[in-house]
Enzyme design. Structure first.
Site, PDB file in Angstrom:
ATOM      1  N   HIS A 211       0.857  -1.197   0.000  1.00 53.02           N
ATOM      2  CA  HIS A 211       0.000   0.000   0.000  1.00 53.02           C
ATOM      3  C   HIS A 211       0.883   1.234   0.000  1.00 53.02           C
ATOM      4  O   HIS A 211       1.979   1.240   0.563  1.00 53.02           O
ATOM      5  CB  HIS A 211      -0.960   0.014   1.190  1.00 53.02           C
ATOM      6  CG  HIS A 211      -0.307  -0.230   2.510  1.00 53.02           C
ATOM      7  ND1 HIS A 211       0.054  -1.482   2.929  1.00 53.02           N
ATOM      8  CD2 HIS A 211       0.086   0.612   3.474  1.00 53.02           C
ATOM      9  CE1 HIS A 211       0.618  -1.408   4.112  1.00 53.02           C
ATOM     10  NE2 HIS A 211       0.669  -0.139   4.474  1.00 53.02           N
TER      11      HIS A 211
ATOM     12  N   HIS B 126       0.916   5.147   1.025  1.00 51.48           N
ATOM     13  CA  HIS B 126       0.239   6.187   1.808  1.00 51.48           C
ATOM     14  C   HIS B 126       0.292   7.513   1.051  1.00 51.48           C
ATOM     15  O   HIS B 126       1.348   7.888   0.518  1.00 51.48           O
ATOM     16  CB  HIS B 126       0.960   6.409   3.143  1.00 51.48           C
ATOM     17  CG  HIS B 126       0.928   5.251   4.088  1.00 51.48           C
ATOM     18  ND1 HIS B 126       0.056   5.186   5.154  1.00 51.48           N
ATOM     19  CD2 HIS B 126       1.670   4.114   4.149  1.00 51.48           C
ATOM     20  CE1 HIS B 126       0.266   4.068   5.834  1.00 51.48           C
ATOM     21  NE2 HIS B 126       1.246   3.390   5.247  1.00 51.48           N
TER      22      HIS B 126
HETATM   23  P1  AMP Z   1       1.760   0.341   7.309  1.00 50.87           P
HETATM   24  O1  AMP Z   1       2.198   0.650   8.704  1.00 50.87           O
HETATM   25  O2  AMP Z   1       2.519   1.069   6.249  1.00 50.87           O
HETATM   26  O3  AMP Z   1       1.659  -1.157   7.056  1.00 50.87           O
HETATM   27  O4  AMP Z   1       0.306   0.959   7.197  1.00 50.87           O
HETATM   28  C1  AMP Z   1      -0.852   0.275   7.519  1.00 50.87           C
HETATM   29  C2  AMP Z   1      -1.927   1.327   7.572  1.00 50.87           C
HETATM   30  O5  AMP Z   1      -3.172   0.701   7.389  1.00 50.87           O
HETATM   31  C3  AMP Z   1      -1.987   2.095   8.898  1.00 50.87           C
HETATM   32  O6  AMP Z   1      -1.844   3.486   8.631  1.00 50.87           O
HETATM   33  C4  AMP Z   1      -3.367   1.734   9.447  1.00 50.87           C
HETATM   34  O7  AMP Z   1      -3.968   2.827  10.099  1.00 50.87           O
HETATM   35  C5  AMP Z   1      -4.112   1.351   8.203  1.00 50.87           C
HETATM   36  N1  AMP Z   1      -5.172   0.383   8.368  1.00 50.87           N
HETATM   37  C6  AMP Z   1      -5.124  -0.811   8.997  1.00 50.87           C
HETATM   38  N2  AMP Z   1      -6.299  -1.456   8.886  1.00 50.87           N
HETATM   39  C7  AMP Z   1      -7.112  -0.652   8.159  1.00 50.87           C
HETATM   40  C8  AMP Z   1      -8.462  -0.752   7.699  1.00 50.87           C
HETATM   41  N3  AMP Z   1      -9.219  -1.817   7.993  1.00 50.87           N
HETATM   42  N4  AMP Z   1      -8.968   0.263   6.970  1.00 50.87           N
HETATM   43  C9  AMP Z   1      -8.216   1.349   6.694  1.00 50.87           C
HETATM   44  N5  AMP Z   1      -6.938   1.496   7.084  1.00 50.87           N
HETATM   45  C10 AMP Z   1      -6.399   0.517   7.821  1.00 50.87           C
END
Ligand code: AMP
Ligand code: ZN
Length: 135
Positions: free
Chosen positions: A98, A100
């Site tokens: 993903h 950001h």
């Molecule tokens: P990372 O730390 O780069 O793996 O980012 C994961 C991101 O996903 C974090 O910013 C979380 O807040 C976000 N996240 C986790 N679960 C969900 C969800 N169900 N819907 C939207 N965002 C999520």
């Protein structure tokens, strides 16, 4: 597969979707660094950037640019960061690629970037060589 981002990308779990096409879905992050913080998710599962096909990487970056521009227009932001974590040590918590998109205003503390260190020219030459030989 029990990957939560696969389920969100497929629409099996509802999300606040900003954009969707045949390759990607863009959703709002549940724990936003700033209002509008978005995540670009490929619809197919890839653990991190090393597994992503080149075409989808290009697509994700292009879409992220459009999202950042829309965040700026929607809320009067002045800029945005594109951040992409690979591996637990780097802060990755969901192991489905993903990207950001974090909108920013000058002076906010939404994202903690690195503090610049120091390095000698000799160290830089050695470091560059060690990485180059692994490419
Ligand atoms: P990372 O730390 O780069 O793996 O980012 C994961 C991101 O996903 C974090 O910013 C979380 O807040 C976000 N996240 C986790 N679960 C969900 C969800 N169900 N819907 C939207 N965002 C999520
Ligand atoms: Zn997945």
């Amino acid at each position: 597969m029990s990957c939560i981002f696969c389920k969100i990308a497929a629409g099996e779990i509802p999300s606040a979707t900003l954009y969707e096409d045949e390759d990607v879905r863009v959703i709002l992050d549940l724990g936003p660094a700033s209002r509008g913080h978005a995540l670009v998710l490929p619809k197919r599962h890839f653990a991190d950037v090393t597994a992503m096909p080149q075409r989808l990487l290009g697509k994700a970056m292009k879409v992220a640019g459009r999202i950042g521009a829309a965040q700026k227009k929607a809320f009067g932001y002045e800029g945005f960061n594109l951040i992409q974590n690979n591996g637990e040590a780097a802060g990755q918590t969901v192991f489905h690629f993903h990207l950001h998109v974090i909108p920013r205003r000058s002076g906010d503390a939404a994202v903690g970037l690195w503090r610049p260190g120091t390095v000698t020219p000799e160290e830089m030459a050695e470091t560059a060589g060690l990485i180059r030989q692994e490419l």
